[in-house]
Scaffold this active site. Structure first.
Site, short mmCIF file in Angstrom:
data_model
loop_
_atom_site.label_atom_id
_atom_site.label_comp_id
_atom_site.label_asym_id
_atom_site.label_seq_id
_atom_site.Cartn_x
_atom_site.Cartn_y
_atom_site.Cartn_z
N ASP A 75 93.36 -48.45 41.56
CA ASP A 75 93.77 -47.65 40.42
C ASP A 75 93.70 -46.17 40.81
O ASP A 75 93.23 -45.84 41.91
CB ASP A 75 92.84 -47.96 39.24
N PHE A 76 94.14 -45.28 39.93
CA PHE A 76 94.09 -43.85 40.22
C PHE A 76 93.02 -43.15 39.37
O PHE A 76 91.94 -42.85 39.87
CB PHE A 76 95.46 -43.21 40.00
N ASP A 77 93.30 -42.92 38.09
CA ASP A 77 92.38 -42.16 37.24
C ASP A 77 91.04 -42.86 37.12
O ASP A 77 90.96 -44.04 36.79
CB ASP A 77 92.99 -41.99 35.85
N ASP A 268 88.50 -48.89 37.09
CA ASP A 268 87.45 -48.31 36.26
C ASP A 268 87.58 -48.63 34.77
O ASP A 268 86.77 -48.17 33.97
CB ASP A 268 87.46 -46.79 36.42
#
Length: 333
Positions: A75-77, A268
């Site tokens: 994932d990124f954020d 997350d």
């Protein structure tokens, strides 16, 4: 959604480490005692201050032990970038960026060994511009968009399948409706992306109240006949086409197309748990090796993430340490 095929077979990996107790090669910092590497699953813990210490390099070595293709999904954020109150201000962690570049170079030289996918709720054009690493498959809007950025390719030339925005479609219309009903508050950020819309309230002075107001407005819009499906995340409410699926469906397509023997997935939020649970099922059935790596949030780690993760990291900065360790192990043969 369009098939997630990339120009040539690749296999990939991204891993994240627990706590700041080791350097990028997995060695303990001076004055700190490295603990023996424990086998997943680690017990769910209350927060990053209670993180056990994991030797990054030893963990990376275990991840690369199976012979065959490794798939990295990240994932990124909140995973390789800190959560920013302004969604448009998020930046990838420098250590994670350097490590991803090393991993992408390895994947280019050894496509049969490593493939890398960034799977995020952001649009492909958005996240690719923030990561800017070629040799990566970018899956945006929870997998509804897909775009392959070649090594040395230009982000500006990246065209993603499924990214078309219909200004008169239900997603854009719902975003406008909710914003108007709430009185266009400064803290509300409406992100229309393809056939979906995300309502961010990270900047609200009272986040609980903001989330309640948005949820109520969304529910009224859906009851009025707008045909979208609601998904609640961390300080965000998303609406996607009914039956479109989420990250779990995207992970399933990756497994079908890339046929990895080992998978590491990092995330997350609740949306990442969909993929985590699928990988856990495949692992339990003996279909592949898999490691689900969660990343703590300083304010509110979802309990579902704690339950579904094999390993929890203290913060996104630790991602670079583990990714660098992974690159070191792979480069060493």
């Amino acid at each position: 959604p369009q098939p997630l095929a990339q120009p040539e077979p690749r296999s990939g990996f991204v891993r994240r480490a627990v706590g700041p107790a080791h350097d990028t090669d997995g060695h303990a910092h001076a004055g700190q005692d490295a603990q023996p590497l424990s086998e997943p699953k680690l017990e769910p813990i209350a927060g990053p201050q209670h993180q056990p210490v994991i030797q990054f390099r030893a963990l990376a070595a275990r991840v690369t032990d199976p012979a065959g293709r490794i798939l990295l999904i990240t994932d990124f954020d909140g995973t390789i970038a800190e959560i920013d109150p302004d969604p448009m201000a998020a930046r990838i962690e420098p250590g994670a960026l350097r490590a991803l570049r090393r991993l992408a170079r390895f994947s280019e030289a050894h496509p049969e060994r490593l493939a890398i996918a960034v799977l995020t709720g952001r649009a492909v054009s958005d996240v690719a511009a923030r990561v800017r690493v070629g040799g990566v498959l970018y899956l945006g809007n929870h997998g509804l968009e897909a775009g392959w950025l070649p090594r040395h390719g230009r982000v500006e030339d990246l065209v993603a399948d499924g990214s078309e925005v219909d200004p008169d479609g239900p997603a854009a219309g719902l975003g406008r409706l909710v914003a108007a009903e709430l009185g266009y508050p400064d803290w509300l950020f409406v992100e229309t992306k393809g056939p979906s819309v995300a309502l961010h309230f990270r900047q609200a002075p009272d986040r609980d109240e903001a989330g309640r107001r948005i949820g109520n407005a969304v529910d009224r819009a859906l009851a009025g006949g707008i045909e979208l499906e609601r998904f609640d995340g961390r300080l965000i409410v998303e609406l996607r086409p009914i039956g479109a699926g989420g990250k779990g469906a995207a992970v399933a397509r990756l497994l079908t197309e890339l046929e990895p023997v080992s998978v590491v997935s990092l995330g997350d939020d609740r949306s990442d748990v969909e993929g985590f649970r699928l990988l856990a099922e495949k692992r339990a059935a003996g279909r592949l090796a898999a490691l689900n790596v969660g990343v703590h949030d300083l304010s509110a780690t979802p309990p579902e993430l704690l339950e579904a993760s094999d390993v929890m990291l203290a913060e996104p900065r630790d991602a670079g340490r583990l990714l660098a360790a992974l690159a070191t192990v792979l480069e060493g043969g």
